[in-house]
Design an enzyme around this catalytic site. Structure first.
Site: not given
Lengths: 144, 446, 446, 144
Positions: B116, B201, B275, B292
């Protein structure tokens, strides 16, 4: 963990009731918990019971009690350690528990498959170099 | 095109992939666990191979068994579906090493997106908006204060190695920052043996927006627009829509172009979903890329008319993007998907058991993706998705009405389902107004 | 809009009407025979009333029972579906007299269209092309010869009161006309006690083309384009498509305009289907108008995006056409419907019995209309339609592939079905080329 | 835990009922709790076979043989020939085969419904002016 213990107690309690009352199944569900205890076939206590059903394995032995050696993995079945070598076992031959009966190749790894039984190889169910599924019967072994 | 594709999955997505293969004339190989012998993916595939026991680790996550199955069936490609091995870079590598085409991005892309922090940095470098925050771990509360003052409160402190909320603190008042920083560090140290903390944030009531992208093997990437997936319970999506509510075409175009450029730059191929969080000023912040096909892909298929799983197969086989999607992608009408799960409506636990009667809804504008049938048993070993119902219509209002109708005409007996919850959502005035965020479900359930 | 609609039908069309009502927020009343207690239309309607025994004459054709059911349920409209009472002008009149809105054309339109000779004359007068022939009965072979010479051979002689092929002769050679005329007259006389014979142009290998029309209560009629239904066995349609094969937009526009004008002139309202024969020069000849919703309406819904049953409800409630359909009707892509019947593939007899397992196909581009479920019994009393599968895609080729895929993924056990026949049709090179006519099935089955 | 004990008692009680009544399965569900006890195949204990289930007609007669007069059509049920008239029959009253028991109005037609049986009106199942379905039970008649 405390929670585990509670569950354990409840399950044991239910299992005891199953025995004591000669039941075959109890399902119990309450606030966020569901427990099912069962004992297949034989019920304890007075009830007489039908003999357990033989699982259908599709095969011949008319009279016959036999055991199956099944594939523990998906792969390719080899009867011998190399194309030049003789097969590990032959139909009609005797096997001992722990004896290597074939090789299943999976991902380039050769996995030796051992017999779980003493007995005689009644039938080999797979051709050399054939693909086999998980749990596919490979040999039938009859007891001496 | 491939001759034969092995599908390393089960349930509705396995059927979905069989459908796409069949449309292309490609043969299919199903793999299944001992618990799935009576499943429709086994029935419908051209071949089916049992690969292990009921637990996923012994079957659908069992890489050697799946590769062996592909080898004995002589499959030239593997489609991983979603979940299980879909985002396992090692699996993609093993496929490649075994000369089997993995239908998805290359292993490097999967690995990059799996980390990530790296993914966030790559996104930021490529000009994709990310949540403002500290790029590097913070070592003192004064550092944290400096960053927080710059980006403005509220902020969230997160453990670099974190997960499950541990080492996490939301700080709304500058005066609370110092003590929160100390608490987060000690929690992180205790939980992960690593006291690295970073700061971002904090978006109070975010909406979940995601973009569908497709890339070919020749350096072209396209965006197919966005979906809104803010209806979630415990981070599980329950209902998704395309397009997003009150999302303007300029933003769609603008973000789409940034994503296409960024993903072209890193050589991303095949399907992916980017996303974002969206704040109440409708600003988007990158969260992650799912490398995917997504459960909710049918809503994008409905509004674009593009078959995404077919596209995955064509792209993996080397087709250029230009021959897979039309020159101009048009968004037509509105689509909503409900994930009908077999679950207890109170406890949300899977309601495993036998489906006594199942009759899927039909009629105009309704698509159903399901591997269920009367007499089929919902397995406790796997997820509880029983059917995906997608409604498509000219307007959002009409799509909502069609979805209400479809759910009211879905017969599903023998297990508890999420349908009553979906019906509440579809009647809720905030939902109907399209004015909701990711806290919708928790507020609905109060 | 109506408060509550009674559905005077069963099976998939009853569910279809419930769906349309629900989309509009209208309550529904199902009626059912004692054989249909476990049917889904009973499950899904808001109310259900048993109206009689299994035989249609005692239930679904039982006008007093249906009207009484509407009265005790306080329904303000009745939708007749197709078949049963859908084209019974008397039923439409009784509804009107009882103050119940009949959802369909007015009784006069139904009656006019029910009389084939009158309908043909009305069509001809309105400028709709009809088969050239003698408008009045012929009394001598010389008269017949004169007409035949004018319109050209081959011609067909038909008994005015005829049916079932009696009193019918196809004449290809002028020399055979005199004797054929004599034979036809004596057959007609023996069979119908009426020797009236008329003559029409005979189309050797016709295609069946039909136009969908909608009209409002305010004098407006629109055509929504055509369907091709040439795949028939014994005049039963098996598979339908929209648009028709190699049908040009100009003809669609031209015929559509003639139909709209003609039907406006006679005050036709609600849904209707105008059936034509098309000869090998692609000329169209009016056959009849079906004053009801058609089984195959979903293919038109797929390519136009217009919900026809919803439109019927809105139009019957007095909505103007302009608020029911968009200003410009666009035909998008191609749609195919297969009627999956429970029937013996050899004898074509209904295969009544219990459906042991049913899992409808899903995925992109597939719509299913069905009242079947595992455990449901196909009744011997009614028609054998189990499911309508509609495939929609951007091109005809893609629609065919999707339909093949869908049928291959349809699980339907316990009864024999027409699926194998459909699969043969879909693989046939003439079908794939779109070069077929109404003799396709008899030639396929040789 | 207290809860465990309560459960134990309930499960045992159900098991005892299972025995006493010669059943093979009991499912019990109440506020937040669900219990199922089962014994496969042979039931222990007295285990004579239960009498065949009476088809559920929803009604009372404990011992009782009764006949039903059912509606031959869809319509509106009227107890009397006019609002001013007394009902054709009353509960507890005697009816004779062929006697008019009510009127069903269908399409403005008043249809007199006759009793198929001699006996006593045990129960009237429909309120005055209520809609009735085809085959819906209207009266229960017990034999003398």
């Amino acid at each position: 963990m405390a929670e585990t213990k509670v569950v354990r107690e409840e399950v044991e309690a239910l299992a005891d009731i199953l025995d004591a009352k000669g039941l075959t199944e109890i399902e119990y569900e309450a606030a966020g918990i569901r427990i099912r205890v069962a004992r297949a076939g034989v019920a304890a206590g007075p009830a007489q019971v039908a003999p357990p059903l033989q699982e259908d394995v599709g095969g011949p032995p008319a009279d016959g009690s036999f055991q199956e050696i099944r594939s523990p993995m998906v792969g390719t079945f080899y009867e011998a350690s190399s194309p030049e070598s003789p097969p590990f076992v032959e139909s009609g031959g005797r096997v001992r528990k722990g004896q290597v009966v074939c090789i299943i190749e999976a991902m380039k790894l050769m996995n030796e498959i051992e017999s779980d039984y003493d007995g005689v190889v009644a039938e080999r169910l797979v051709a050399n170099a054939e693909g086999v599924e998980f749990d596919q019967p490979l040999f039938r072994i009859t007891a001496d | 095109m491939f001759e034969k594709v092995l599908i390393a999955n089960r349930g509705e997505i396995a059927l979905r992939i069989i459908a796409a293969c069949r449309d292309l004339g490609v043969k299919t190989v199903a793999v299944y666990s001992t618990a799935d012998r009576d499943s429709l993916h086994v029935t419908h595939a051209d071949e089916a191979i049992c690969i292990g026991g009921a637990e996923s680790s012994r079957s659908y996550l069992n890489i050697p068994a799946i590769i062996s199955a592909a080898e004995i069936a002589d499959a030239d490609a593997i489609h991983p579906g979603y979940g299980f091995l879909a985002e396992d870079a090692r699996f993609a590598e093993i496929c490649r090493d075994c000369g089997i085409r993995f239908i998805g991005p290359n292993p490097d892309s999967i690995r990059l997106m799996g980390d990530k922090a790296l993914a966030r940095k790559a996104a930021s470098d490529a000009g994709i908006p990310v949540l403002p925050g500290s790029p590097e771990p913070l070592h003192a509360s004064s550092q944290a204060r400096a960053v927080a003052d710059e980006i403005g409160f509220p902020v969230i402190l997160k453990a670099s190695m974190g997960g499950g909320g541990r080492g996490m603190r939301i700080v709304r008042d500058p005066h609370d920052l110092e003590s929160a920083f100390g608490q987060a560090r000690s929690e992180a140290g205790a939980a992960f043996s690593n006291t690295d903390i970073y700061l971002e944030k904090y978006v109070e009531r975010p909406r979940h927006i995601e973009f569908q992208v497709l890339g070919d093997e020749h350096g072209n990437v396209i965006s197919l627009g966005e979906r809104e997936c803010s209806i979630q319970r415990r981070h599980q999506k329950l209902l998704e829509e395309a397009p997003a509510n009150a999302f303007d075409a300029d933003t769609r175009e603008h973000i789409g172009q940034i994503l296409a450029d960024a993903l072209q730059a890193i050589g991303y191929s095949n399907a992916g979903t980017v996303e974002f969080l969206m704040d109440d000023e409708r600003k988007l912040y990158f969260i992650e890329l799912n490398a995917r096909i997504q459960v909710e892909h049918p809503v994008t298929e409905a509004v674009t008319g593009i078959d995404l799983v077919r596209s995955q197969l064509l792209l993996a086989a080397g087709e250029p993007l230009g021959s897979v999607v039309p020159d101009a992608v048009e968004i037509r009408g509105h689509a909503i998907e409900c994930r009908v799960n077999a679950e207890d409506p109170e406890t949300f636990l899977p309601s495993a058991g036998k489906i006594e009667r199942f009759a899927a809804p039909g009629g105009p504008g309704i698509r159903v993706d399901s591997a269920a049938y009367s007499g089929w048993t919902v397995q406790p070993h796997y997820d509880s998705l029983v059917a995906k119902v997608t409604a498509h219509a000219g307007t959002r209002g009409a799509a909502i009405r069609r979805m209400r109708r479809a759910l009211s005409m879905c017969v599903l007996e023998g297990v508890k389902t999420s349908i009553p919850l979906h019906q509440r959502i579809l009647e809720d005035p905030r939902f109907v107004a399209g004015a909701y965020d990711t806290r919708f479900i928790e507020e609905l359930e109060l």
